[in-house]
Scaffold this active site. Sequence first.
Site, short mmCIF file in Angstrom:
data_model
loop_
_atom_site.label_atom_id
_atom_site.label_comp_id
_atom_site.label_asym_id
_atom_site.label_seq_id
_atom_site.Cartn_x
_atom_site.Cartn_y
_atom_site.Cartn_z
N CYS A 5 -53.92 -50.02 62.89
CA CYS A 5 -53.42 -49.52 64.18
C CYS A 5 -54.57 -48.94 65.00
O CYS A 5 -54.59 -49.05 66.21
CB CYS A 5 -52.31 -48.50 63.96
SG CYS A 5 -52.76 -47.18 62.85
N GLU A 28 -52.05 -55.60 71.92
CA GLU A 28 -52.49 -55.39 70.54
C GLU A 28 -52.44 -56.74 69.82
O GLU A 28 -51.41 -57.41 69.81
CB GLU A 28 -51.58 -54.40 69.81
CG GLU A 28 -52.09 -54.12 68.41
CD GLU A 28 -51.22 -53.14 67.62
OE1 GLU A 28 -51.76 -52.19 67.08
OE2 GLU A 28 -50.00 -53.36 67.55
N GLU A 37 -45.51 -43.81 64.39
CA GLU A 37 -46.94 -44.10 64.46
C GLU A 37 -47.06 -45.58 64.81
O GLU A 37 -46.77 -46.44 63.98
CB GLU A 37 -47.58 -43.79 63.10
CG GLU A 37 -48.96 -43.18 63.21
CD GLU A 37 -50.04 -44.22 63.06
OE1 GLU A 37 -50.48 -44.74 64.12
OE2 GLU A 37 -50.44 -44.53 61.94
N LYS A 51 -38.32 -47.86 52.90
CA LYS A 51 -38.32 -49.33 52.93
C LYS A 51 -39.73 -49.81 53.24
O LYS A 51 -40.22 -49.64 54.35
CB LYS A 51 -37.37 -49.88 54.01
CG LYS A 51 -37.23 -51.41 53.88
CD LYS A 51 -36.82 -52.10 55.15
CE LYS A 51 -37.97 -52.50 56.03
NZ LYS A 51 -38.87 -53.54 55.50
P1 NDP Z 1 -42.99 -54.33 62.77
O1 NDP Z 1 -43.23 -53.12 63.60
O2 NDP Z 1 -41.89 -55.22 63.18
O3 NDP Z 1 -42.72 -53.88 61.24
C1 NDP Z 1 -43.11 -52.65 60.65
C2 NDP Z 1 -42.04 -52.19 59.66
O4 NDP Z 1 -40.82 -51.95 60.36
C3 NDP Z 1 -41.70 -53.21 58.59
O5 NDP Z 1 -41.35 -52.58 57.39
C4 NDP Z 1 -40.51 -53.90 59.22
O6 NDP Z 1 -39.74 -54.61 58.29
C5 NDP Z 1 -39.77 -52.74 59.81
N1 NDP Z 1 -38.81 -53.09 60.86
C6 NDP Z 1 -38.79 -54.19 61.66
N2 NDP Z 1 -37.73 -54.14 62.49
C7 NDP Z 1 -37.06 -53.01 62.22
C8 NDP Z 1 -35.87 -52.39 62.74
N3 NDP Z 1 -35.15 -52.94 63.72
N4 NDP Z 1 -35.47 -51.21 62.22
C9 NDP Z 1 -36.18 -50.62 61.25
N5 NDP Z 1 -37.30 -51.17 60.70
C10 NDP Z 1 -37.74 -52.33 61.18
O7 NDP Z 1 -44.37 -55.11 62.66
P2 NDP Z 1 -44.66 -56.59 62.10
O8 NDP Z 1 -44.92 -56.51 60.67
O9 NDP Z 1 -43.62 -57.55 62.57
O10 NDP Z 1 -46.04 -56.91 62.88
C11 NDP Z 1 -46.00 -57.25 64.25
C12 NDP Z 1 -47.08 -56.52 65.01
O11 NDP Z 1 -46.84 -55.12 64.92
C13 NDP Z 1 -48.48 -56.70 64.45
O12 NDP Z 1 -49.05 -57.88 64.93
C14 NDP Z 1 -49.15 -55.47 64.99
O13 NDP Z 1 -49.53 -55.69 66.32
C15 NDP Z 1 -48.07 -54.41 64.95
N6 NDP Z 1 -48.16 -53.55 63.74
C16 NDP Z 1 -48.68 -52.29 63.88
C17 NDP Z 1 -48.83 -51.49 62.76
C18 NDP Z 1 -49.43 -50.13 62.84
O14 NDP Z 1 -50.07 -49.69 61.89
N7 NDP Z 1 -49.21 -49.38 63.91
C19 NDP Z 1 -48.48 -51.95 61.41
C20 NDP Z 1 -47.90 -53.27 61.39
C21 NDP Z 1 -47.77 -54.02 62.52
P3 NDP Z 1 -39.98 -56.21 58.19
O15 NDP Z 1 -41.38 -56.39 57.76
O16 NDP Z 1 -38.98 -56.63 57.21
O17 NDP Z 1 -39.71 -56.77 59.57
#
Ligand code: NDP
Length: 496
Positions: A299, A398, A264, A188
């Site tokens: 990240c 973050e 991660e 996904k």
């Molecule tokens: P999330 O961690 O919420 O999202 C990352 C992925 O997980 C997306 O595909 C999201 O789908 C999915 N997801 C969300 N909730 C669930 C769940 N309950 N079960 C399974 N999958 C889920 O990050 P966001 O995009 O909301 O960003 C918020 C913050 O997260 C950023 O500001 C940043 O600080 C951090 N982040 C860190 C990343 C990294 O590389 N370590 C990458 C992205 C974000 P959907 O988008 O549909 O919610």
Amino acid sequence: MDMNTISDFDPGDVRLPGGHFIGGSPVAGGQWDIEVNRPSDGLLLGAVPDGDADLVDRAVQNAHQALQDSGWDRRPPRERARILRRWADLIDEHSLTLGRLEAVSSTRPIHDCILHEVPFTAEAIRFFAECADKYSGDLLPTRGGSLGLLAPEPYGVVGAITPWNFPLSMASWKCGPALAAGNAVVLKPSELTPFSTLYLAELAIQAGLPAGVLNIVNGYGASTGSALVRHPLVRKVSFTGSTATGAVVMSEAAHHGMKPATLELGGKSPQLVFEDAGDIREVASRIAKGFTSNAGQACVAGTRLIVQRRIAAALVEAVAEAVAELRPGLTWQAATRYAPLINGRQADKVHEAVQASIAAGARVLTGGDFFEGTGGGFFYRPTILTEVDANTPAVRDEIFGPVLTVQVFDDEDEGIALAGHPVYGLAAGVHTQDLGRALRATRALAAGTVWVNRYGRTHDFIVPTGGFNGSGVGKDLGRQAFEANLRHKSVLIDFD
Ligand code: NDP
């Protein structure tokens, strides 16, 4: 593709793949109400359907059946490797299409997509293809008259969830090791950036991957992502995203089959600079890139500068000069180097964190607000905050934006102590010409990756990446990522 062939393009000319991708073809399923906007100008790009639990079930059942029908898990590892290498070659051949798909819907400028993101994706898949027949379990020294084996085998269906910041390469980090090890994958992507991943899956089928062994489901994390993690036929989960969501994923994986989860997660990585770091401009350039690359939406962004007092003023001035050259631009223009923030929600998060830091006593040395005149896109000015401490929001949390905090220290122990973080332990930069000092700092820092006299990943995929503490569990990349997609069966055979 070389830089001279990268040109501006019209985002309206980019053909978007549609639907989900199940059983080797695009399929509908769910309301097409997920609107995908262009981060550069906020305009609507297209839509994908929102997959519900039934759709996830269909994708997982299809992957499970495809494994049995194709025997992907039992095929000679070198055959799996050959197909994955062909996939990587197709990714390179379709670099322009993939690069443009990535550039219109993500924050990555076309220049970065073509020169870095696409080749990085292809090469990561090649790396994991090479792992397919290089790992052999173990022959165990058991008592006489018996043969003890530790036999690796794939899990079956792996559920993968990727974020929006590096859609293509994150997909390769999840699919590469899982497929090379003989698993099927249901992935996904973030609903903000689904298109390049859908095209990647089309190329996998063209390369000879059996239909169904890689399926893509679109939808929101809390519904589609969660249904994928909880599905009983998903035996292993691999997730990249925030620490808060990682905790939900880990908990759901534990309560729905006790499946392992590679996580991660977020970071708040320090750049520890000693007075003997070397040429100030060169170090400043590393620090500047470390927090402005992809506008800080990485990240491993190095967002906390911890600098020894004697060089602090000169270094901070040089970093400010380096970032002053960055200018916003549309991601489909060849000259653009500086990325927009992904959307208004992320823009609010970044600006609110800066405002809260100022309210807590931080001083803005440069930046602190959005670039003006950028239409519907959100471009945040590279921001440097001084007069901060461990409780300042920008030091503690973050932000995922181009925000650097500066803390000054006098001696080595103080610097190392400041570089620690109560929650995160993803990466750290150490800058010094003194080898002993570099090694002492490396030993002391609780971080999954330490870069010495550099900052950022390379094409050395043999180097795993993954965090300590709140930054995650397990590794992406490296042999460790491949091994994490295998479970080990202990076998004891009596023959006397
Ligand atoms: P999330 O961690 O919420 O999202 C990352 C992925 O997980 C997306 O595909 C999201 O789908 C999915 N997801 C969300 N909730 C669930 C769940 N309950 N079960 C399974 N999958 C889920 O990050 P966001 O995009 O909301 O960003 C918020 C913050 O997260 C950023 O500001 C940043 O600080 C951090 N982040 C860190 C990343 C990294 O590389 N370590 C990458 C992205 C974000 P959907 O988008 O549909 O919610």
